[in-house]
Design a protein around this motif. Structure first.
Motif, mmCIF file in Angstrom:
data_model
loop_
_atom_site.group_PDB
_atom_site.id
_atom_site.type_symbol
_atom_site.label_atom_id
_atom_site.label_comp_id
_atom_site.label_asym_id
_atom_site.label_seq_id
_atom_site.Cartn_x
_atom_site.Cartn_y
_atom_site.Cartn_z
ATOM 1 N N ALA A 126 0.891 -1.181 -0.170
ATOM 2 C CA ALA A 126 -0.041 -0.075 0.141
ATOM 3 C C ALA A 126 0.742 1.280 0.065
ATOM 4 O O ALA A 126 0.387 2.248 -0.013
ATOM 5 C CB ALA A 126 -0.768 0.053 1.169
ATOM 6 N N GLY A 127 2.053 1.133 -0.147
ATOM 7 C CA GLY A 127 3.175 2.206 -0.117
ATOM 8 C C GLY A 127 2.902 3.003 -1.073
ATOM 9 O O GLY A 127 2.888 2.570 -2.175
ATOM 10 N N ALA A 128 3.321 4.452 -0.864
ATOM 11 C CA ALA A 128 3.048 5.531 -2.122
ATOM 12 C C ALA A 128 4.343 5.286 -3.035
ATOM 13 O O ALA A 128 4.255 5.848 -4.075
ATOM 14 C CB ALA A 128 3.157 6.752 -1.577
ATOM 15 N N ASP A 129 5.239 4.746 -2.414
ATOM 16 C CA ASP A 129 6.700 4.432 -3.370
ATOM 17 C C ASP A 129 7.098 3.392 -3.804
ATOM 18 O O ASP A 129 8.070 2.696 -4.215
ATOM 19 C CB ASP A 129 7.817 4.927 -2.438
ATOM 20 C CG ASP A 129 8.082 4.174 -1.357
ATOM 21 O OD1 ASP A 129 7.340 3.273 -0.996
ATOM 22 O OD2 ASP A 129 9.188 4.202 -0.782
ATOM 23 N N HIS A 130 5.898 2.392 -4.148
ATOM 24 C CA HIS A 130 6.037 1.095 -4.570
ATOM 25 C C HIS A 130 6.250 1.053 -5.910
ATOM 26 O O HIS A 130 5.918 1.728 -6.799
ATOM 27 C CB HIS A 130 4.439 0.104 -4.355
ATOM 28 C CG HIS A 130 4.963 -1.309 -4.407
ATOM 29 N ND1 HIS A 130 5.030 -1.947 -5.814
ATOM 30 C CD2 HIS A 130 4.920 -2.178 -3.633
ATOM 31 C CE1 HIS A 130 5.071 -3.380 -5.702
ATOM 32 N NE2 HIS A 130 5.235 -3.316 -4.296
ATOM 33 N N PRO A 131 7.336 0.112 -6.338
ATOM 34 C CA PRO A 131 7.975 0.149 -7.622
ATOM 35 C C PRO A 131 6.829 -0.149 -8.756
ATOM 36 O O PRO A 131 6.975 0.418 -10.004
ATOM 37 C CB PRO A 131 8.869 -0.979 -7.698
ATOM 38 C CG PRO A 131 9.286 -1.296 -6.256
ATOM 39 C CD PRO A 131 8.163 -0.728 -5.545
ATOM 40 N N GLY A 148 -4.551 -6.262 6.325
ATOM 41 C CA GLY A 148 -4.999 -6.215 4.985
ATOM 42 C C GLY A 148 -4.161 -6.387 3.787
ATOM 43 O O GLY A 148 -4.199 -5.813 2.614
ATOM 44 N N THR A 149 -2.978 -6.881 4.049
ATOM 45 C CA THR A 149 -1.795 -6.992 3.263
ATOM 46 C C THR A 149 -2.305 -7.694 1.774
ATOM 47 O O THR A 149 -1.986 -7.401 0.686
ATOM 48 C CB THR A 149 -0.544 -7.692 3.689
ATOM 49 O OG1 THR A 149 -0.360 -6.977 4.973
ATOM 50 C CG2 THR A 149 0.528 -7.660 2.953
ATOM 51 N N VAL A 150 -3.006 -8.790 2.052
ATOM 52 C CA VAL A 150 -3.501 -9.577 0.937
ATOM 53 C C VAL A 150 -4.244 -8.667 0.007
ATOM 54 O O VAL A 150 -3.944 -8.656 -1.391
ATOM 55 C CB VAL A 150 -4.077 -10.610 1.449
ATOM 56 C CG1 VAL A 150 -4.715 -11.788 0.311
ATOM 57 C CG2 VAL A 150 -3.416 -11.598 2.376
ATOM 58 N N ASP A 151 -5.030 -7.909 0.531
ATOM 59 C CA ASP A 151 -6.135 -7.182 -0.090
ATOM 60 C C ASP A 151 -5.497 -5.963 -0.998
ATOM 61 O O ASP A 151 -5.611 -5.604 -2.030
ATOM 62 C CB ASP A 151 -7.026 -6.615 0.609
ATOM 63 C CG ASP A 151 -8.274 -7.346 0.787
ATOM 64 O OD1 ASP A 151 -8.054 -8.784 0.177
ATOM 65 O OD2 ASP A 151 -9.130 -7.470 1.827
ATOM 66 N N SER A 152 -4.308 -5.531 -0.203
ATOM 67 C CA SER A 152 -3.574 -4.362 -0.721
ATOM 68 C C SER A 152 -2.644 -5.086 -1.985
ATOM 69 O O SER A 152 -2.430 -4.061 -3.092
ATOM 70 C CB SER A 152 -2.412 -3.983 0.193
ATOM 71 O OG SER A 152 -2.851 -3.391 1.243
ATOM 72 N N ILE A 153 -2.224 -6.410 -2.042
ATOM 73 C CA ILE A 153 -1.454 -6.785 -3.024
ATOM 74 C C ILE A 153 -2.484 -6.992 -4.316
ATOM 75 O O ILE A 153 -2.078 -6.438 -5.408
ATOM 76 C CB ILE A 153 -0.717 -7.986 -2.651
ATOM 77 C CG1 ILE A 153 0.438 -7.786 -1.801
ATOM 78 C CG2 ILE A 153 -0.329 -8.853 -3.793
ATOM 79 C CD1 ILE A 153 1.036 -8.940 -1.185
ATOM 80 N N VAL A 154 -3.718 -7.564 -3.975
ATOM 81 C CA VAL A 154 -4.683 -7.799 -5.073
ATOM 82 C C VAL A 154 -5.083 -6.451 -5.755
ATOM 83 O O VAL A 154 -4.989 -6.273 -6.801
ATOM 84 C CB VAL A 154 -5.859 -8.537 -4.398
ATOM 85 C CG1 VAL A 154 -6.861 -8.534 -5.400
ATOM 86 C CG2 VAL A 154 -5.566 -9.827 -4.026
ATOM 87 N N LYS A 155 -5.261 -5.393 -4.832
ATOM 88 C CA LYS A 155 -5.573 -4.116 -5.428
ATOM 89 C C LYS A 155 -4.488 -3.576 -6.172
ATOM 90 O O LYS A 155 -4.722 -2.957 -7.500
ATOM 91 C CB LYS A 155 -5.847 -3.223 -4.166
ATOM 92 C CG LYS A 155 -6.670 -1.879 -4.464
ATOM 93 C CD LYS A 155 -7.490 -1.479 -3.299
ATOM 94 C CE LYS A 155 -7.285 0.212 -3.620
ATOM 95 N NZ LYS A 155 -7.505 0.905 -2.365
ATOM 96 N N LEU A 156 -3.370 -3.581 -5.707
ATOM 97 C CA LEU A 156 -2.137 -2.716 -6.588
ATOM 98 C C LEU A 156 -1.964 -3.614 -7.775
ATOM 99 O O LEU A 156 -1.716 -2.932 -8.662
ATOM 100 C CB LEU A 156 -0.902 -3.341 -5.455
ATOM 101 C CG LEU A 156 0.523 -2.851 -6.149
ATOM 102 C CD1 LEU A 156 0.569 -1.308 -6.352
ATOM 103 C CD2 LEU A 156 1.671 -3.375 -5.281
#
Ligand code: A3P
Length: 352
Positions: free
Chosen positions: A123-128, A277-285
């Motif tokens: 969910a980080g703003a600087d994700h690659p 909510g890490t799983v949902d963050s990955i799915v959303k990203l």
């Protein structure tokens, strides 16, 4: 030429070595990952290559050569041989493998986001993945082994995350040495996806040409049934080493599949990660709508040497679009060919 200590590449390389992998490949190695230029084509193995059966195919602007039962673009045959002879898998390597147009981009993104989640919170703003196309995050094995760039793989910190379209026999030491994640897709949707993709370069290409080359197996990395079967059999024999995923299942239950992926990679989500909510963050990203809307996936080309716009990787993102492109007779024809090729193996594409 030595890299000056103050150059951006030097700084990124220093950061990379301080950080565990996977790291976005483009950050340290630039954007020449997918294919090498014709000038870079190897003269290695020239005698062997010259003796191979050849064909032209609708899905490829280049000649295809039949190497060990698979049709490969001519410039990737040397890469296949080099991979077979020289690829040294590490125990903690992960390879994302697929037949083209079966969900590679999505699986690259999901696997990168899952493996790298400690260094790059999804969910980080600087994700690659917010600034790079998923293909830029993973080294493409045949691109590197064609271009004499194997040392770049060696230099990557562990765990390495790589991508290939090569059939399993071209990476013979990968199983059981490291882990492989494979994605398959209904070949009818693969054909449709491929035709649209190629149409960005050759708008005049008839759908029938791509359909026919799929039916007779004469296409890049084909035949598709042998490609799928190789990985499927390996997943049955070594489920600890090969995870076999289906595009349709990923569409239906992305969170469940991401949990399976993380468990397979040896890094299941902790209770704290589940709670936050890490799983949902990955799915959303990594979701189709999100990736498609990012600037990094809208502008530019797949590679400076491959003039297909990046947005061609994100077309429809659904299953079943084949009904809009082929007659019921064509669909049955392809289904029957595939069923016949798979007879007795226990594999079906409709196992959902
Ligand atoms: P369609 O052309 O049917 O839309 P590959 O990445 O192997 O080239 O596969 C491309 C296919 O995957 C395309 O299918 C594309 O739209 C789809 N795709 C790409 N990213 C996706 C995502 N995040 N979620 C679902 N499908 C995705």
């Amino acid at each position: 030429m030595a890299t000056p200590p103050c150059s951006p590449h030097f700084c990124l390389a220093s950061m990379a070595s301080a950080r565990e992998g996977p790291i976005p490949f483009a950050d340290t190695h630039g954007d020449t990952n997918l294919v090498s230029s014709p000038e870079q084509r190897e003269e290695e193995h020239a005698d062997l290559i010259a003796a191979l059966p050849s064909a032209s195919a609708a899905d490829s602007p280049v000649k295809l050569l039949r190497y060990q039962g698979f049709w490969l673009p001519d410039f990737y045959v040397a890469a296949a041989i080099n991979l077979q002879q020289r690829f040294e898998p590490r125990r903690d390597d992960v390879i994302v493998a697929s037949f083209p147009k079966c969900g590679t981009t999505w699986l690259n993104a999901l696997t990168f986001a899952t493996m790298a989640r400690a260094a790059y919170p999804p969910a980080g703003a600087d994700h690659p993945l917010l600034r790079l196309n998923p293909h830029q995050c993973l080294p493409f094995l045949e691109g590197l082994f064609q271009g004499g760039r194997e040392a770049e793989l060696e230099a990557l910190p562990s765990p390495r995350l790589m991508n290939t379209h090569m059939p399993l026999p071209m990476v013979p030491r990968a199983v059981p040495a490291c882990r492989l994640v494979y994605i398959c897709r209904d070949p009818k949707d693969m054909v449709v996806s491929l035709w649209h993709f190629l149409g960005r370069l050759r708008p005049e290409l008839p759908f029938n040409s791509v359909f026919e080359c799929t039916c007779d197996g004469t296409m890049s990395y084909g035949p598709v049934w042998d490609h799928v079967l190789g990985y499927w059999r390996a997943a049955i024999a070594r489920p600890d080493k090969v995870l076999f995923l289906r595009y349709e299942e990923l569409l239906r239950d992305p969170a469940g599949q991401v949990r399976t992926l993380a468990g397979f990679l040896g890094t299941p989500f902790s209770a704290a990660e589940e709670a936050s909510g890490t799983v949902d963050s990955i799915v959303k990203l990594c979701s189709f709508g999100h990736l498609k809307g990012l600037e990094a996936n809208k502008i530019g080309h797949l590679n400076p040497l491959l003039p297909i716009p990046r947005d061609a990787l994100f077309r429809n993102g659904a299953s079943g679009d084949w009904v809009n492109h082929m007659t019921p007779e064509m669909a049955s024809h392809l289904d029957e060919i595939v069923a016949e090729k798979m007879r007795g193996t226990g594999f079906t594409f409709s196992e959902l």
